[in-house]
Design a protein around this motif. Structure first.
Motif, PDB file in Angstrom:
ATOM      1  N   GLY A 231       0.530  -1.218   0.101  1.00  0.00           N
ATOM      2  CA  GLY A 231       0.013  -0.007   0.108  1.00  0.00           C
ATOM      3  C   GLY A 231       1.020   1.236   0.018  1.00  0.00           C
TER       4      GLY A 231
ATOM      5  N   GLU B 119       2.690   4.691  -1.255  1.00  0.00           N
ATOM      6  CA  GLU B 119       1.992   5.467  -2.310  1.00  0.00           C
ATOM      7  C   GLU B 119       2.507   5.467  -3.683  1.00  0.00           C
ATOM      8  OE1 GLU B 119       0.421  10.148  -1.801  1.00  0.00           O
ATOM      9  OE2 GLU B 119       2.562   9.662  -1.844  1.00  0.00           O
TER      10      GLU B 119
ATOM     11  N   CYS C 160       8.191  -0.912  -0.826  1.00  0.00           N
ATOM     12  CA  CYS C 160       7.161  -1.644  -1.235  1.00  0.00           C
ATOM     13  C   CYS C 160       6.888  -3.258  -0.951  1.00  0.00           C
ATOM     14  CB  CYS C 160       6.465  -1.197  -2.577  1.00  0.00           C
ATOM     15  SG  CYS C 160       7.900  -2.059  -4.015  1.00  0.00           S
TER      16      CYS C 160
ATOM     17  N   THR D  98      -5.779  -3.979  -0.839  1.00  0.00           N
ATOM     18  CA  THR D  98      -5.155  -2.475  -1.199  1.00  0.00           C
ATOM     19  C   THR D  98      -5.398  -1.790   0.267  1.00  0.00           C
ATOM     20  OG1 THR D  98      -7.458  -1.872  -2.110  1.00  0.00           O
ATOM     21  CG2 THR D  98      -5.512  -2.772  -3.867  1.00  0.00           C
ATOM     22  N   LYS D  99      -4.518  -0.924   0.195  1.00  0.00           N
ATOM     23  CA  LYS D  99      -4.822   0.075   1.176  1.00  0.00           C
ATOM     24  C   LYS D  99      -5.756   1.258   0.959  1.00  0.00           C
ATOM     25  CE  LYS D  99      -1.983   3.620   3.788  1.00  0.00           C
ATOM     26  NZ  LYS D  99      -2.557   4.890   3.125  1.00  0.00           N
ATOM     27  N   THR D 100      -6.560   1.563   1.776  1.00  0.00           N
ATOM     28  CA  THR D 100      -7.546   2.543   1.702  1.00  0.00           C
ATOM     29  C   THR D 100      -7.614   3.354   2.947  1.00  0.00           C
ATOM     30  OG1 THR D 100      -9.335   1.179   2.621  1.00  0.00           O
ATOM     31  CG2 THR D 100      -9.116   0.900   0.288  1.00  0.00           C
TER      32      THR D 100
ATOM     33  N   PRO E  77       2.580   4.458   4.633  1.00  0.00           N
ATOM     34  CA  PRO E  77       1.500   3.591   5.179  1.00  0.00           C
ATOM     35  C   PRO E  77       1.857   3.224   6.857  1.00  0.00           C
ATOM     36  CG  PRO E  77       2.223   2.717   3.072  1.00  0.00           C
ATOM     37  CD  PRO E  77       3.034   3.564   3.484  1.00  0.00           C
TER      38      PRO E  77
END
Length: 614
Positions: free
Chosen positions: A305, A307, A329, A357-359, A545
């Motif tokens: 996740g 950026e 990553c 996925t990262k939200t 993250p």
């Protein structure tokens, strides 16, 4: 077009051919009596399912450029062979991303003699007679792109499984039944080694599965995939099939397993096509384009996740195929996360692909967010006041770190040649207009920005609001002692200000774990990073993250200004947008950097598409 001759072209790697097989099957179903030939890389052809095509035609990949590959003797003969077969239609299963490659495909189209030339339309490929719009990598899964493409020939675009040719080994290699078999592939193919997870990580997962589940571990791949390192880290020795199978035999081995674990690779796509539950690890590459294609099967995609991920094959760009030096990553994916996903897949009876996925929850004020694209880089129509309100909402919500970029013309021109930086700017929460050139560009593009919002003026403003609302700051970067001096001056100006910490450090990957720990231990709400562009924003993007702050922002030389190490331009020059000239006069070495400004002006003038901010 019954009984016609159709040439299918897929010249990429093993995984790409596997993802083409659903489209080939759909085409064969629609045209059972047509002559369908497949032109593909010779090392991938053994996987092509028998019965779907009439003829397999090998293409020899060369070490030279894409446009020169065809001029090797075997491929010159290939052109003559294609010409003699007089095809009615040719389908290219490729994104026309590189202009050098377009010439190769044009030659193949001409050699085929086909009157119908079908492919994805990207930057006006003139030789196509029929096409669907190329929306970019990840807008659709690769397999779905190819299904939609053959629909132009009357085939169904309905999702269907991929297929691979399997071949049994002469002797049994998988352990006896009664305990789960887990196949681990540590490689990622020769195209991009940046996609690989660590040998230590794979070994830790394998060790725990052996102890918890009595799992039989099978290592596959090539000697260059460092699978032997994993074996050496395990006390219970696995079955080692590294370099011991053909590709169809590898497909048969994986088909007999209970779980496949590996990074994004052709072997991962073989596993998905074989119907084995798949746990795939993604870092630099794009899971929206290349996640396991499982129709009715089970798969989990793990990504950290960060950026800046994915940084390759995003939009219409190949991007940073080898990722970056830090590879954060991949490093941020911990063995315990992979192990938890492996347990779930082993326990699950059925299910569909589960991309991870990262939200971040949407907790911002319900104010309109207008965004202008300048040469593909977003610039937000935001004022200082609305920016401060949004920071306040982020701190109050505590919903994860947000990245703010201060964008100027120099940043935009750097991003044109730096795909990682380009992607970061496009994914940042806010890109403020830090540069008078952006105000000019916004007017030229028909979407004037409300005001210039600079990092140099923004930092003292943030400090003032932080003092009023109790936000805690952390200052990172600049030369030795500068961050501490700037912190002291900000406290003098705002006695209620809490500077939770200050540290110089560097953007080196070797230091980032310790720096992140220091920032998180400080309890800071806002992180201001002065490593200079683009390093500061790359550092933030890699570590976002795991940062326990509400906002992280690159601030360039702002700490030097505050500490008095570098004087700012007089107010009258700043008001007239001449701060760049003042800095150039004081620092003549900046002239080379300033040459990006006329290039920026020319590029904006050439920007054909003028879209209103949205």
């Amino acid at each position: 077009m019954a009984n016609e001759r159709i040439l299918l072209v897929q010249l990429a790697d093993i995984g790409d051919l596997v993802l083409t097989t659903p489209a080939i099957a759909a085409l064969r179903e629609a045209h059972p009596n047509s002559q369908i030939d497949l032109l593909a890389s010779e090392h991938a052809l053994p996987l092509a399912p028998k019965g779907l095509v009439n003829r397999l035609i090998p293409f020899r990949r060369g070490a030279g450029s894409a446009s020169r590959e065809l001029f090797s003797l075997p491929n010159l003969r290939l052109l003559l062979t294609l010409r003699a077969r007089k095809y009615d239609a040719v389908v290219f299963f490729h994104h026309f991303t590189l202009r050098a490659g377009v010439f190769k495909f044009w030659l193949l189209a001409k050699a085929s003699g086909a009157r119908r030339i079908i492919g994805l339309q990207n930057h006006n490929i003139g030789f196509l007679t029929e096409s669907i719009h190329d929306e970019g990598f990840g807008a659709r899964h690769q397999a779905q792109y190819w299904l939609d493409l053959v629909a132009l020939l009357g085939a169904s675009s309905r999702a269907r499984p991929a297929q691979v040719t399997r071949e049994s080994l002469s002797e049994r290699v998988l352990p006896a039944e009664g305990r789960p078999t887990v196949v681990i592939h540590t490689g990622s193919g020769g195209y991009s080694r940046a996609r690989r997870w660590s040998a230590e990580g794979f070994a830790a997962v394998a060790r725990d599965l052996q102890q918890e589940r009595g799992a039989a571990i099978v290592l596959v791949g090539q000697p260059a995939d460092y699978g032997d390192q994993v074996e050496n880290l395990l006390e219970q020795k696995p079955t080692n099939l590294i370099g011991a199978t053909t590709v169809p035999q590898l497909a048969e081995v994986i088909a007999g397993a209970d779980l496949f674990i590996g990074a994004d690779s052709g072997v991962m796509h073989i596993a998905a096509a074989a119907g084995t539950p798949v746990l795939s690890i993604f870092g630099p590459s794009n899971p929206d384009a290349w996640r396991p294609w499982t129709v009715g099967g089970r798969a989990t995609v793990l990504s950290s996740g960060v950026e800046c991920s994915p940084c390759s094959y995003v939009g219409h760009r190949i991007g940073a195929r080898e990722g970056c030096e830090a590879r954060t990553c991949m490093k941020l994916l911990r063995p315990e996360q992979v192990l938890a996903a492996a347990r779930s897949l082993l326990d699950a009876a059925n299910g569909d692909a589960i991309p991870t996925t990262k939200t971040i929850a949407e907790t911002e004020p319900p104010e309109a967010k207008r965004r202008l694209k300048v040469l593909g880089v977003p610039v937000d129509a935001i004022t200082y006041d609305s920016w401060m309100r949004r920071i306040g909402s982020w701190v109050a919500a505590g919903a994860g770190a947000r990245h703010v970029c201060t964008v100027n013309p120099e940043f935009i021109m750097i991003a044109q040649g730096d795909p990682i930086f380009f992607n970061i700017l496009n994914r940042a929460e806010i890109c403020v207009a830090d540069g008078v050139g952006l105000l000019w560009a916004s007017r030229h593009l028909g979407a004037p920005l409300p005001e210039r919002v600079t990092g140099s003026d923004g930092v003292p403003l943030i400090a003032r609001h932080a003092a009023q609302h109790g936000w805690r700051l952390f200052l990172l970067g600049a030369a030795e002692g500068i961050a501490e001096r700037a912190a002291a001056i900000l406290r003098e100006q705002q006695p209620q200000l809490i500077v939770a910490g200050s540290y110089g450090g560097s953007p080196s990957p070797s230091e980032e774990d310790a720096i992140v720990a220091k920032i998180n231990a400080s309890g800071a709400d806002i992180l201001l990073v002065a490593y200079g562009a683009p390093n500061q924003d790359k550092w933030i993007a890699r570590n976002l993250p795991r940062l326990d702050v509400a906002m992280a922002m690159g601030i360039g030389g702002s700490l030097d200004f505050i500490a008095g190490a570098v004087p700012r331009a007089p107010q009258w020059m700043r008001a007239r947008g001449l701060e760049w000239l003042y800095r150039l006069l004081r620092q003549p070495w900046r002239l080379r950097r300033m040459l990006r400004l006329p290039r920026f002006v020319l590029a904006v003038l050439r920007q054909k598409q003028r879209r209103p901010a949205k």
